[in-house]
Design a protein around this motif. Sequence first.
Motif, mmCIF file in Angstrom:
data_model
loop_
_atom_site.group_PDB
_atom_site.id
_atom_site.type_symbol
_atom_site.label_atom_id
_atom_site.label_comp_id
_atom_site.label_asym_id
_atom_site.label_seq_id
_atom_site.Cartn_x
_atom_site.Cartn_y
_atom_site.Cartn_z
ATOM 1 N N ALA A 182 8.418 8.424 -21.982
ATOM 2 C CA ALA A 182 8.785 9.827 -21.859
ATOM 3 C C ALA A 182 7.912 10.499 -20.812
ATOM 4 C CB ALA A 182 8.643 10.539 -23.198
ATOM 5 N N GLY A 183 8.457 11.537 -20.170
ATOM 6 C CA GLY A 183 7.717 12.293 -19.174
ATOM 7 C C GLY A 183 7.389 13.690 -19.672
ATOM 8 N N ARG A 184 7.076 14.582 -18.725
ATOM 9 C CA ARG A 184 6.777 15.978 -19.067
ATOM 10 C C ARG A 184 8.007 16.825 -18.783
ATOM 11 N NH1 ARG A 184 5.011 20.659 -16.536
ATOM 12 N NH2 ARG A 184 5.023 19.641 -14.493
ATOM 13 N N ARG A 185 8.413 17.583 -19.804
ATOM 14 C CA ARG A 185 9.627 18.394 -19.657
ATOM 15 C C ARG A 185 9.307 19.661 -18.871
ATOM 16 N NH1 ARG A 185 14.014 18.804 -24.433
ATOM 17 N NH2 ARG A 185 15.822 19.211 -23.091
ATOM 18 N N GLN A 186 9.941 19.816 -17.695
ATOM 19 C CA GLN A 186 9.746 21.006 -16.875
ATOM 20 C C GLN A 186 10.707 22.122 -17.251
ATOM 21 O OE1 GLN A 186 10.346 19.342 -12.918
ATOM 22 N NE2 GLN A 186 8.146 19.402 -12.560
ATOM 23 N N ALA A 187 11.901 21.748 -17.661
ATOM 24 C CA ALA A 187 12.973 22.668 -18.026
ATOM 25 C C ALA A 187 13.912 21.894 -18.944
ATOM 26 C CB ALA A 187 13.701 23.158 -16.774
ATOM 27 N N PRO A 188 14.872 22.569 -19.594
ATOM 28 C CA PRO A 188 15.779 21.832 -20.494
ATOM 29 C C PRO A 188 16.496 20.663 -19.845
ATOM 30 C CG PRO A 188 15.989 24.191 -20.868
ATOM 31 C CD PRO A 188 15.098 24.033 -19.666
ATOM 32 N N ALA A 240 0.840 -1.197 0.000
ATOM 33 C CA ALA A 240 0.000 0.000 0.000
ATOM 34 C C ALA A 240 0.872 1.242 0.000
ATOM 35 C CB ALA A 240 -0.902 -0.025 1.231
ATOM 36 N N GLY A 241 0.345 2.304 -0.576
ATOM 37 C CA GLY A 241 1.097 3.552 -0.621
ATOM 38 C C GLY A 241 0.904 4.257 -1.943
ATOM 39 N N GLY A 242 0.540 3.516 -2.969
ATOM 40 C CA GLY A 242 0.253 4.124 -4.256
ATOM 41 C C GLY A 242 1.497 4.425 -5.064
ATOM 42 N N ASN A 243 1.265 4.896 -6.284
ATOM 43 C CA ASN A 243 2.357 5.233 -7.180
ATOM 44 C C ASN A 243 2.973 6.572 -6.801
ATOM 45 O OD1 ASN A 243 1.887 2.862 -8.496
ATOM 46 N ND2 ASN A 243 0.789 3.780 -10.212
ATOM 47 N N SER A 244 4.108 6.876 -7.417
ATOM 48 C CA SER A 244 4.878 8.058 -7.050
ATOM 49 C C SER A 244 5.063 8.986 -8.239
ATOM 50 C CB SER A 244 6.253 7.644 -6.498
ATOM 51 O OG SER A 244 6.118 6.934 -5.286
ATOM 52 N N THR A 245 5.502 10.209 -7.925
ATOM 53 C CA THR A 245 5.928 11.176 -8.932
ATOM 54 C C THR A 245 7.450 11.275 -8.861
ATOM 55 O OG1 THR A 245 3.883 12.465 -8.833
ATOM 56 C CG2 THR A 245 5.842 13.597 -9.647
ATOM 57 N N VAL A 246 8.094 11.192 -10.012
ATOM 58 C CA VAL A 246 9.554 11.195 -10.065
ATOM 59 C C VAL A 246 10.015 12.384 -10.903
ATOM 60 C CG1 VAL A 246 11.624 9.918 -10.745
ATOM 61 C CG2 VAL A 246 9.640 8.685 -9.824
ATOM 62 N N ILE A 247 10.905 13.201 -10.353
ATOM 63 C CA ILE A 247 11.529 14.311 -11.063
ATOM 64 C C ILE A 247 12.987 13.948 -11.298
ATOM 65 C CG2 ILE A 247 12.024 16.782 -11.093
ATOM 66 C CD1 ILE A 247 9.059 16.210 -10.936
ATOM 67 N N VAL A 248 13.401 13.885 -12.564
ATOM 68 C CA VAL A 248 14.786 13.562 -12.916
ATOM 69 C C VAL A 248 15.447 14.822 -13.462
ATOM 70 C CG1 VAL A 248 16.319 12.095 -14.267
ATOM 71 C CG2 VAL A 248 14.133 11.187 -13.448
ATOM 72 N N TRP A 305 12.838 16.637 -15.985
ATOM 73 C CA TRP A 305 11.691 15.885 -16.501
ATOM 74 C C TRP A 305 10.855 15.348 -15.350
ATOM 75 C CZ3 TRP A 305 10.749 15.030 -21.779
ATOM 76 C CH2 TRP A 305 11.744 15.521 -22.641
ATOM 77 N N GLU A 306 9.532 15.383 -15.503
ATOM 78 C CA GLU A 306 8.607 14.888 -14.490
ATOM 79 C C GLU A 306 7.871 13.656 -15.005
ATOM 80 O OE1 GLU A 306 5.304 16.813 -11.583
ATOM 81 O OE2 GLU A 306 4.934 17.056 -13.729
ATOM 82 N N PHE A 307 7.806 12.636 -14.145
ATOM 83 C CA PHE A 307 7.091 11.398 -14.456
ATOM 84 C C PHE A 307 6.070 11.147 -13.344
ATOM 85 C CE2 PHE A 307 11.234 11.298 -16.339
ATOM 86 C CZ PHE A 307 11.047 10.748 -17.593
ATOM 87 N N THR A 308 4.804 11.064 -13.718
ATOM 88 C CA THR A 308 3.749 10.838 -12.737
ATOM 89 C C THR A 308 3.273 9.386 -12.808
ATOM 90 O OG1 THR A 308 2.066 11.583 -14.316
ATOM 91 C CG2 THR A 308 2.971 13.238 -12.818
ATOM 92 N N ASP A 309 2.634 8.937 -11.735
ATOM 93 C CA ASP A 309 2.044 7.602 -11.670
ATOM 94 C C ASP A 309 3.094 6.514 -11.917
ATOM 95 O OD1 ASP A 309 -0.251 6.143 -11.084
ATOM 96 O OD2 ASP A 309 -0.716 5.810 -13.198
ATOM 97 N N VAL A 310 4.259 6.676 -11.293
ATOM 98 C CA VAL A 310 5.339 5.694 -11.429
ATOM 99 C C VAL A 310 5.178 4.631 -10.348
ATOM 100 C CG1 VAL A 310 7.836 5.334 -11.391
ATOM 101 C CG2 VAL A 310 6.889 7.429 -12.382
ATOM 102 N N ALA A 311 5.117 3.387 -10.759
ATOM 103 C CA ALA A 311 4.955 2.286 -9.804
ATOM 104 C C ALA A 311 6.202 2.170 -8.932
ATOM 105 C CB ALA A 311 4.714 0.981 -10.555
#
Length: 209
Positions: free
Chosen positions: A51-57, A29-37, A60-66
Amino acid sequence: MRLTAVLVALIASSPATPPAGAKTPDTKAGGNSTVIVRCMDDCAVRVDGKAGRRQAPNSWEFTDVAPGQRRVEATGGFLNCPLYSGYADIPAGMKVMVQVDNSKRLTITERTPLGQEKEAKAATGGPSVLNVRCPKQCSVSVDGLRKGAANTQLVVVRDVPPGEHTVEVKFVLGTKTVRALLNIPAASEVFATATESGLTITNSKPLAK
């Protein structure tokens, strides 16, 4: 002879077992995570091939990561060379900050429960002061805009709104530029140090009233 053939057939039809020590997906239990690389320079990142969402050059942000061992791949530079390829152990229900440095190393720098992260984003407050210290002369940009005095070793940026900002430091003697996504608290004086290896917050304190 017939008994031997029967035994061989039974062994061949038995289900395969996982190899010893193999990790199974984390279903706690705890759910998925958000990862910022984040990388030290411009980069492209994938987590488990996605691929994730580019926040800056360089971010990168990745949501719903197991949760569990997730494969991280980063490329960048003029020829889009490999920067990192390996695994990161992602906890459940967290916002996880991951740093890839110029030595092809990956470090998890921060873990924040997602509930607390949402509360922090909802918080409001007055602007802050950001002090960026460099070992040699540098210039500083915040969210793409040049700030503070140029070509000094200490750049003071005033009236920085609370929240996440892309801060870029360019060293005068040389062509090296470093970037980072910094989370600036409200009504605070924030101290950061920039070197050719990266940019990090070293201390912060409430602004004097």
